[in-house]
Enzyme design. Structure first.
Site, PDB file in Angstrom:
ATOM      1  N   LYS A  53       0.846  -1.198   0.000  1.00 10.81           N
ATOM      2  CA  LYS A  53       0.000   0.000   0.000  1.00 10.81           C
ATOM      3  C   LYS A  53       0.878   1.244   0.000  1.00 10.81           C
ATOM      4  O   LYS A  53       0.635   2.206  -0.745  1.00 10.81           O
ATOM      5  CB  LYS A  53      -0.921   0.011   1.233  1.00 10.81           C
ATOM      6  CG  LYS A  53      -2.036  -1.024   1.146  1.00 10.81           C
ATOM      7  CD  LYS A  53      -2.841  -1.149   2.438  1.00 10.81           C
ATOM      8  CE  LYS A  53      -3.876  -2.266   2.302  1.00 10.81           C
ATOM      9  NZ  LYS A  53      -4.666  -2.517   3.499  1.00 10.81           N
ATOM     10  N   GLN A  97      -4.428  -1.269   9.715  1.00  4.87           N
ATOM     11  CA  GLN A  97      -4.451  -2.587   9.070  1.00  4.87           C
ATOM     12  C   GLN A  97      -5.100  -3.612   9.991  1.00  4.87           C
ATOM     13  O   GLN A  97      -4.770  -3.704  11.179  1.00  4.87           O
ATOM     14  CB  GLN A  97      -3.003  -3.004   8.704  1.00  4.87           C
ATOM     15  CG  GLN A  97      -2.896  -4.297   7.934  1.00  4.87           C
ATOM     16  CD  GLN A  97      -3.512  -4.236   6.525  1.00  4.87           C
ATOM     17  OE1 GLN A  97      -3.600  -3.171   5.909  1.00  4.87           O
ATOM     18  NE2 GLN A  97      -3.937  -5.363   6.022  1.00  4.87           N
ATOM     19  N   ASP A 120     -10.701   3.672   4.502  1.00  2.63           N
ATOM     20  CA  ASP A 120     -11.126   2.271   4.442  1.00  2.63           C
ATOM     21  C   ASP A 120     -12.657   2.162   4.438  1.00  2.63           C
ATOM     22  O   ASP A 120     -13.202   1.085   4.199  1.00  2.63           O
ATOM     23  CB  ASP A 120     -10.613   1.531   5.684  1.00  2.63           C
ATOM     24  CG  ASP A 120      -9.520   0.532   5.363  1.00  2.63           C
ATOM     25  OD1 ASP A 120      -9.383   0.158   4.191  1.00  2.63           O
ATOM     26  OD2 ASP A 120      -8.812   0.124   6.303  1.00  2.63           O
TER      27      ASP A 120
HETATM   28  N1  GUN Z   1      -6.925  -6.379   6.080  1.00  7.24           N
HETATM   29  C1  GUN Z   1      -7.253  -7.052   4.952  1.00  7.24           C
HETATM   30  N2  GUN Z   1      -7.828  -6.227   4.058  1.00  7.24           N
HETATM   31  C2  GUN Z   1      -7.859  -5.004   4.628  1.00  7.24           C
HETATM   32  C3  GUN Z   1      -8.340  -3.724   4.192  1.00  7.24           C
HETATM   33  O1  GUN Z   1      -8.870  -3.532   3.088  1.00  7.24           O
HETATM   34  N3  GUN Z   1      -8.186  -2.709   5.070  1.00  7.24           N
HETATM   35  C4  GUN Z   1      -7.639  -2.888   6.304  1.00  7.24           C
HETATM   36  N4  GUN Z   1      -7.539  -1.835   7.108  1.00  7.24           N
HETATM   37  N5  GUN Z   1      -7.184  -4.043   6.734  1.00  7.24           N
HETATM   38  C5  GUN Z   1      -7.295  -5.099   5.901  1.00  7.24           C
END
Ligand code: GUN
Length: 293
Positions: A53, A97, A120
């Site tokens: 990311k 995350q 998110d």
């Molecule tokens: N863990 C797995 N996918 C995601 C996501 O799209 N956002 C976040 N914050 N954690 C994740």
């Protein structure tokens, strides 16, 4: 002939579109979109996702801030960091995350993120806006799935979409998104979950099947009909001694069997995963732009 949906290529196309918006925003306003990524602990898969990311954000001209906490960190320490990021004008997007270690309450930590920086789309205010049909930030994986469908000429309008899984991060928001009365949605949506009695009976009715259960290869060929479009959200590690890492990635769909019946299918890796990152960048860009309104 089955079409294998190239999520990697479509995501690259979207990232270059966002890159153009970033450079024009920065040229016109001197704003550089900033993304803060919070990682707690040392879950190896989460470390990989976070690194990807951040690299993708930097590659298109955004700032990326990296905040790491030890596995044993207490909620108050994370919350005070989130308060600081909420106030920081150089930060437009904040992502914590998931999953978090068991001693932390995910829902209360997510609520601490400013809804205006919740790229998110998991804060209850943003969840409500999506359900109300006036989304601010659509969660990245559902937004990526919708883009994949549209950009491969599989518009969900009028189709029966069966979603397997009811997570807050994929199952619930993709269902809310695709049932909206909108030309890029407008689907009949059915949701299957662990309480569903005969999942196969329902998945066989799908024109479009979204598998987001987190169980390796749960969806087998006998559970789908000829011509189905399959979106596999799963990323599972399966032991494989022939690989240097000792594992290979598989989805929630038994790929080879389902491939033979599907009209289109996303591979794992290289399907939904890259789209999630692209749409996170899209939301970060949108958040930066909202500060100029
Ligand atoms: N863990 C797995 N996918 C995601 C996501 O799209 N956002 C976040 N914050 N954690 C994740």
């Amino acid at each position: 002939m089955t079409r294998v949906i190239d999520g990697k290529a479509i995501a690259a196309e979207i990232r270059s579109e966002i890159q153009l918006s970033v450079s024009s925003l920065t040229r016109n306003t001197a704003i550089v979109p900033g993304l803060a990524v919070v990682l707690v602990g040392d879950n190896p898969a989460s470390q990989v996702y976070v690194r990807n990311k951040q690299k993708s954000a930097r590659d298109i001209g955004m700032n990326s801030m990296d905040i790491k906490f030890h596995q044993d960190v207490d909620a108050a320490t994370i919350e005070s960091k989130l308060d600081e990021l909420n106030q920081d004008e150089s930060v437009h997007g904040i992502l914590v995350q998931l999953p978090l270690p068991d001693h932390l309450d995910e829902k209360s930590i997510i609520r601490r993120i400013s809804p205006m920086k919740d790229v998110d789309g998991l804060h209850p205010e943003n969840v409500g806006l999506l359900l109300a049909g006036t989304p601010r930030f659509i969660p990245a994986t559902p937004a990526g799935i919708q883009e994949l469908l549209i950009r491969t000429n599989n518009n969900p309008s009028g189709k029966h979409v069966v979603v397997c899984g009811r997570s807050d991060i994929v199952g619930k928001p993709i269902s809310a998104l695709l049932l909206q009365k909108d030309k890029s949605a407008n689907a009949t949506v059915t949701i299957c979950h662990t309480g569903t009695k005969d999942m196969g009976e329902i998945t066989r009715q799908a024109d479009i099947l979204v598998a987001a259960v987190g169980i390796p290869e749960l969806i087998t060929a006998d559970m789908v009909s000829e011509g189905v479009v399959v979106i596999d959200v799963g990323i599972n590690r399966k032991p494989d001694r022939s690989k240097k890492s000792g594992y290979r990635l598989v989805g929630d769909v038994e790929y080879d069997g389902v491939l033979a019946k599907a009209s289109a299918i996303t591979p794992v890796p290289g399907g939904v995963g890259p789209m999630t990152i692209a749409m996170l960048l899209f939301n970060t860009m949108k958040s930066a732009k909202l500060t100029t309104d």
